[in-house]
Design a protein around this motif. Sequence first.
Motif, PDB file in Angstrom:
ATOM      1  N   LEU A 123       0.811  -1.228   0.000  1.00 26.48           N
ATOM      2  CA  LEU A 123       0.000   0.000   0.000  1.00 26.48           C
ATOM      3  C   LEU A 123       0.840   1.271   0.000  1.00 26.48           C
ATOM      4  O   LEU A 123       0.346   2.340  -0.342  1.00 26.48           O
ATOM      5  N   LEU A 124       2.109   1.164   0.407  1.00 29.52           N
ATOM      6  CA  LEU A 124       2.965   2.350   0.453  1.00 29.52           C
ATOM      7  C   LEU A 124       4.423   1.960   0.293  1.00 29.52           C
ATOM      8  O   LEU A 124       4.797   0.794   0.415  1.00 29.52           O
ATOM      9  N   THR A 125       5.209   2.976   0.002  1.00 31.24           N
ATOM     10  CA  THR A 125       6.665   2.849   0.009  1.00 31.24           C
ATOM     11  C   THR A 125       7.197   3.994   0.852  1.00 31.24           C
ATOM     12  O   THR A 125       6.476   4.961   1.140  1.00 31.24           O
ATOM     13  N   ARG A 126       8.455   3.876   1.254  1.00 35.99           N
ATOM     14  CA  ARG A 126       9.085   4.954   2.020  1.00 35.99           C
ATOM     15  C   ARG A 126      10.346   5.376   1.285  1.00 35.99           C
ATOM     16  O   ARG A 126      11.084   4.547   0.768  1.00 35.99           O
ATOM     17  N   GLN A 127      10.556   6.679   1.268  1.00 37.10           N
ATOM     18  CA  GLN A 127      11.670   7.257   0.532  1.00 37.10           C
ATOM     19  C   GLN A 127      12.426   8.208   1.453  1.00 37.10           C
ATOM     20  O   GLN A 127      11.817   9.078   2.083  1.00 37.10           O
ATOM     21  N   THR A 128      13.739   8.040   1.527  1.00 37.23           N
ATOM     22  CA  THR A 128      14.558   8.885   2.382  1.00 37.23           C
ATOM     23  C   THR A 128      14.465  10.340   1.939  1.00 37.23           C
ATOM     24  O   THR A 128      14.516  10.644   0.751  1.00 37.23           O
ATOM     25  N   VAL A 129      14.317  11.231   2.912  1.00 36.75           N
ATOM     26  CA  VAL A 129      14.271  12.661   2.653  1.00 36.75           C
ATOM     27  C   VAL A 129      15.702  13.181   2.714  1.00 36.75           C
ATOM     28  O   VAL A 129      16.364  13.048   3.746  1.00 36.75           O
ATOM     29  N   SER A 130      16.169  13.746   1.615  1.00 34.90           N
ATOM     30  CA  SER A 130      17.544  14.229   1.606  1.00 34.90           C
ATOM     31  C   SER A 130      17.696  15.404   2.573  1.00 34.90           C
ATOM     32  O   SER A 130      16.844  16.284   2.658  1.00 34.90           O
ATOM     33  N   ALA A 137      17.484  15.303   5.746  1.00 35.04           N
ATOM     34  CA  ALA A 137      16.746  15.111   7.007  1.00 35.04           C
ATOM     35  C   ALA A 137      17.157  13.764   7.581  1.00 35.04           C
ATOM     36  O   ALA A 137      16.759  12.723   7.071  1.00 35.04           O
ATOM     37  N   LYS A 138      17.948  13.812   8.631  1.00 32.30           N
ATOM     38  CA  LYS A 138      18.515  12.607   9.217  1.00 32.30           C
ATOM     39  C   LYS A 138      17.439  11.594   9.608  1.00 32.30           C
ATOM     40  O   LYS A 138      16.618  11.840  10.491  1.00 32.30           O
ATOM     41  N   GLY A 139      17.427  10.465   8.916  1.00 34.33           N
ATOM     42  CA  GLY A 139      16.525   9.374   9.250  1.00 34.33           C
ATOM     43  C   GLY A 139      15.072   9.563   8.852  1.00 34.33           C
ATOM     44  O   GLY A 139      14.265   8.673   9.050  1.00 34.33           O
ATOM     45  N   GLN A 140      14.726  10.705   8.318  1.00 32.70           N
ATOM     46  CA  GLN A 140      13.335  10.948   7.936  1.00 32.70           C
ATOM     47  C   GLN A 140      13.027  10.259   6.608  1.00 32.70           C
ATOM     48  O   GLN A 140      13.835  10.284   5.686  1.00 32.70           O
ATOM     49  N   LYS A 141      11.867   9.644   6.542  1.00 31.27           N
ATOM     50  CA  LYS A 141      11.432   9.012   5.300  1.00 31.27           C
ATOM     51  C   LYS A 141      10.043   9.526   4.941  1.00 31.27           C
ATOM     52  O   LYS A 141       9.149   9.554   5.782  1.00 31.27           O
ATOM     53  N   ARG A 142       9.916   9.903   3.702  1.00 29.42           N
ATOM     54  CA  ARG A 142       8.631  10.355   3.169  1.00 29.42           C
ATOM     55  C   ARG A 142       7.800   9.101   2.875  1.00 29.42           C
ATOM     56  O   ARG A 142       8.310   8.107   2.368  1.00 29.42           O
ATOM     57  N   ILE A 143       6.517   9.143   3.199  1.00 24.21           N
ATOM     58  CA  ILE A 143       5.619   8.015   2.962  1.00 24.21           C
ATOM     59  C   ILE A 143       4.853   8.291   1.672  1.00 24.21           C
ATOM     60  O   ILE A 143       4.219   9.344   1.534  1.00 24.21           O
ATOM     61  N   ILE A 144       4.934   7.349   0.766  1.00 22.24           N
ATOM     62  CA  ILE A 144       4.300   7.529  -0.544  1.00 22.24           C
ATOM     63  C   ILE A 144       3.363   6.358  -0.805  1.00 22.24           C
ATOM     64  O   ILE A 144       3.775   5.188  -0.714  1.00 22.24           O
ATOM     65  N   LEU A 145       2.114   6.660  -1.098  1.00 24.03           N
ATOM     66  CA  LEU A 145       1.152   5.602  -1.397  1.00 24.03           C
ATOM     67  C   LEU A 145       1.425   5.014  -2.776  1.00 24.03           C
ATOM     68  O   LEU A 145       1.756   5.732  -3.721  1.00 24.03           O
ATOM     69  N   THR A 146       1.257   3.721  -2.879  1.00 27.71           N
ATOM     70  CA  THR A 146       1.310   3.052  -4.175  1.00 27.71           C
ATOM     71  C   THR A 146      -0.065   3.216  -4.829  1.00 27.71           C
ATOM     72  O   THR A 146      -1.003   3.748  -4.197  1.00 27.71           O
ATOM     73  N   ASP A 147      -0.208   2.737  -6.049  1.00 29.19           N
ATOM     74  CA  ASP A 147      -1.529   2.774  -6.687  1.00 29.19           C
ATOM     75  C   ASP A 147      -2.554   2.024  -5.844  1.00 29.19           C
ATOM     76  O   ASP A 147      -3.680   2.490  -5.659  1.00 29.19           O
ATOM     77  N   ALA A 148      -2.145   0.879  -5.291  1.00 28.13           N
ATOM     78  CA  ALA A 148      -3.060   0.105  -4.436  1.00 28.13           C
ATOM     79  C   ALA A 148      -3.424   0.889  -3.181  1.00 28.13           C
ATOM     80  O   ALA A 148      -4.575   0.853  -2.728  1.00 28.13           O
ATOM     81  N   GLY A 149      -2.468   1.617  -2.602  1.00 30.60           N
ATOM     82  CA  GLY A 149      -2.732   2.433  -1.420  1.00 30.60           C
ATOM     83  C   GLY A 149      -3.688   3.574  -1.728  1.00 30.60           C
ATOM     84  O   GLY A 149      -4.581   3.879  -0.926  1.00 30.60           O
ATOM     85  N   ARG A 150      -3.508   4.195  -2.891  1.00 27.37           N
ATOM     86  CA  ARG A 150      -4.431   5.270  -3.298  1.00 27.37           C
ATOM     87  C   ARG A 150      -5.832   4.720  -3.522  1.00 27.37           C
ATOM     88  O   ARG A 150      -6.824   5.326  -3.109  1.00 27.37           O
ATOM     89  N   GLU A 151      -5.921   3.562  -4.166  1.00 24.34           N
ATOM     90  CA  GLU A 151      -7.238   2.951  -4.410  1.00 24.34           C
ATOM     91  C   GLU A 151      -7.944   2.634  -3.091  1.00 24.34           C
ATOM     92  O   GLU A 151      -9.137   2.894  -2.945  1.00 24.34           O
ATOM     93  N   GLU A 152      -7.211   2.086  -2.139  1.00 25.10           N
ATOM     94  CA  GLU A 152      -7.801   1.766  -0.830  1.00 25.10           C
ATOM     95  C   GLU A 152      -8.234   3.047  -0.119  1.00 25.10           C
ATOM     96  O   GLU A 152      -9.314   3.105   0.486  1.00 25.10           O
ATOM     97  N   SER A 153      -7.421   4.099  -0.195  1.00 32.52           N
ATOM     98  CA  SER A 153      -7.756   5.387   0.427  1.00 32.52           C
ATOM     99  C   SER A 153      -8.997   5.989  -0.218  1.00 32.52           C
ATOM    100  O   SER A 153      -9.856   6.547   0.479  1.00 32.52           O
ATOM    101  N   GLU A 154      -9.089   5.890  -1.526  1.00 29.56           N
ATOM    102  CA  GLU A 154     -10.267   6.420  -2.229  1.00 29.56           C
ATOM    103  C   GLU A 154     -11.519   5.637  -1.852  1.00 29.56           C
ATOM    104  O   GLU A 154     -12.608   6.206  -1.728  1.00 29.56           O
ATOM    105  N   ARG A 155     -11.353   4.337  -1.622  1.00 28.72           N
ATOM    106  CA  ARG A 155     -12.486   3.521  -1.178  1.00 28.72           C
ATOM    107  C   ARG A 155     -12.931   3.960   0.217  1.00 28.72           C
ATOM    108  O   ARG A 155     -14.130   4.060   0.503  1.00 28.72           O
TER     109      ARG A 155
END
Length: 160
Positions: A78-85, A87-105
Amino acid sequence: MNDCAMKEIRRFNRYYTAWLDVMNEGSYMDTDLSWPEARILFEIYICPDITATGLCEHLRMDKGYVSRVLSKFEKNGLLTRQTVSGAKGQKRIILTDAGREESERIDRGGDRQIEDKLGCLDEDTVGQLCRAMEFIEETLSNLERKEESKNEHPCPEIPV
């Protein structure tokens, strides 16, 4: 606050959570998610690029619990995490297509739930209800701001 008011507020909280039908395990808004899980996923949906820390602060949820939920969502695609340049240890949370579909539901389910429960009300009554909710939100927000200002140090930080 007097005891009667306290009991009335607690009674209303119990009533409202039951009215929203959020207390059943899993199957919130026709999903396999619990209410807190659905709320976490939906907040990621409406707050693109939020970090786990930002999510915990925004929802006032335990970091350990949110971390476990995010790991479950990541494992389920449902999501992936991407390191924020920068920002020590911070990761941005990004929904996948499946995560967006579930959120829209979840979003459509929320709209349908309110329509099913309140659709029979006339516009004046809906307006009164919305104004009452705005009053509650404004009152509680003002209270939070007062609490936050009490916790602020009266003197600015002095560098050492």
